[in-house]
Design an enzyme around this catalytic site. Structure first.
Site, PDB file in Angstrom:
ATOM      1  N   GLN A 185      32.220  -8.609 -20.939  1.00 38.59           N
ATOM      2  CA  GLN A 185      31.341  -7.300 -21.545  1.00 38.59           C
ATOM      3  C   GLN A 185      30.142  -7.333 -21.404  1.00 38.59           C
ATOM      4  O   GLN A 185      29.542  -7.617 -20.394  1.00 38.59           O
ATOM      5  CB  GLN A 185      32.155  -7.007 -22.910  1.00 38.59           C
ATOM      6  CG  GLN A 185      33.517  -6.894 -22.938  1.00 38.59           C
ATOM      7  CD  GLN A 185      34.515  -6.727 -24.276  1.00 38.59           C
ATOM      8  OE1 GLN A 185      34.092  -5.779 -25.052  1.00 38.59           O
ATOM      9  NE2 GLN A 185      35.387  -7.224 -24.870  1.00 38.59           N
ATOM     10  N   ILE A 235      30.079 -17.285 -21.064  1.00 35.31           N
ATOM     11  CA  ILE A 235      30.544 -17.537 -19.802  1.00 35.31           C
ATOM     12  C   ILE A 235      31.131 -16.235 -19.105  1.00 35.31           C
ATOM     13  O   ILE A 235      31.882 -15.742 -19.865  1.00 35.31           O
ATOM     14  CB  ILE A 235      31.768 -18.618 -20.007  1.00 35.31           C
ATOM     15  CG1 ILE A 235      30.937 -19.946 -20.491  1.00 35.31           C
ATOM     16  CG2 ILE A 235      32.369 -18.983 -18.681  1.00 35.31           C
ATOM     17  CD1 ILE A 235      32.055 -21.008 -20.853  1.00 35.31           C
ATOM     18  N   GLY A 236      30.876 -16.054 -17.969  1.00 36.45           N
ATOM     19  CA  GLY A 236      31.572 -14.919 -17.283  1.00 36.45           C
ATOM     20  C   GLY A 236      31.571 -15.307 -15.696  1.00 36.45           C
ATOM     21  O   GLY A 236      30.647 -15.611 -15.143  1.00 36.45           O
ATOM     22  N   CYS A 277      29.199  -9.348 -25.751  1.00 34.28           N
ATOM     23  CA  CYS A 277      30.722  -9.629 -25.468  1.00 34.28           C
ATOM     24  C   CYS A 277      31.812  -8.755 -26.130  1.00 34.28           C
ATOM     25  O   CYS A 277      32.814  -9.360 -26.207  1.00 34.28           O
ATOM     26  CB  CYS A 277      30.965 -11.344 -25.537  1.00 34.28           C
ATOM     27  SG  CYS A 277      30.024 -12.077 -24.549  1.00 34.28           S
TER      28      CYS A 277
END
Length: 228
Positions: free
Chosen positions: A78, A156-157, A186
């Site tokens: 997000q 983390i993405g 997020c």
């Protein structure tokens, strides 16, 4: 038997890296890795203050849309914030050679962050349904529903293209934590955001880089695909 990949190429990008240009450069490098013309890479950098929107971003979570530039990231997740004092780690790794298991890869990334934080005596933890790394804050008042307070210290993405990863992790070393108030980080309400310096640790970006490199093989080096 396993086909152990060689160590990735580590690069430090000086200054504040332009987000869109860095994204284009990442995509070029991912294509080269996929074609076998360049080695895996890990880039260590900082961005100017900005917000990024992942593929699941809810527009309602952008609380102050005029504050900083907002970039469509194309990664999972997000809204996140990037800015000075935050170590961004873009990891371009070939999962064809490290095992085509997305869940295992994300867990390994989390374990890498947790091991890095452990170098400074910080206990980072996973939480079910909340990708990223969290720190318990028992010294702070609990949430209104009685839940213990926890602050996020790393996001983390990732995105995969032909099983080569890009984007990666962001560890809060000493960013301006007030900048996170322009979004719901997020998409998670209630819990806050912290950093190594906010936790009272006089840690520098260089210290974090050393820890990232020292712990990489312990956590990410074990991701190898079986020999055909």
């Amino acid at each position: 038997m396993t086909n152990t990949p060689p160590d990735p190429e580590w690069t430090h990008l000086p200054g504040l890296a332009d987000y869109q240009q860095t994204l284009r450069d990442m995509e070029t490098r991912v294509a080269q890795i996929s074609a076998g013309t360049a080695p895996e890479a890990i880039w260590l950098l900082e961005h100017p203050p900005l917000y990024t929107a992942g593929t699941s971003a809810d527009p309602a979570d952008l609380k102050d849309p005029g504050r900083f530039a907002v970039h469509l990231a194309g990664r999972g997740g997000q809204y996140t914030y990037h800015g000075p004092g935050q170590r961004v780690v873009y990891a371009m790794l070939d999962l064809n050679r490290r095992g085509r298991d997305v869940r295992c890869f994300v867990q390994a990334m989390e374990a890498w962050v947790i091991a890095t934080l452990g170098e400074f005596g910080v206990t980072g933890e996973r939480r079910a349904g909340r990708v990223g790394v969290w720190v318990a804050r028992p010294e702070k008042p609990p949430l209104p529903d009685g839940q213990p307070r926890e602050d996020k210290i790393a996001a983390i993405g990732i995105k995969l293209r032909r099983w080569v990863s890009f984007h990666g992790i962001a560890i809060n070393v000493e960013p301006d934590l007030e900048h996170f108030t322009g979004i719901v980080p997020c998409g998670i309400q209630g819990h806050g955001v912290t950093s190594l310096v906010d936790l009272g640790l006089p840690v520098t970006m260089a210290d974090v880089d050393v820890a990232l490199m020292r712990t990489f093989d312990k956590r990410m080096g074990s991701l190898v695909a079986p020999m055909p």
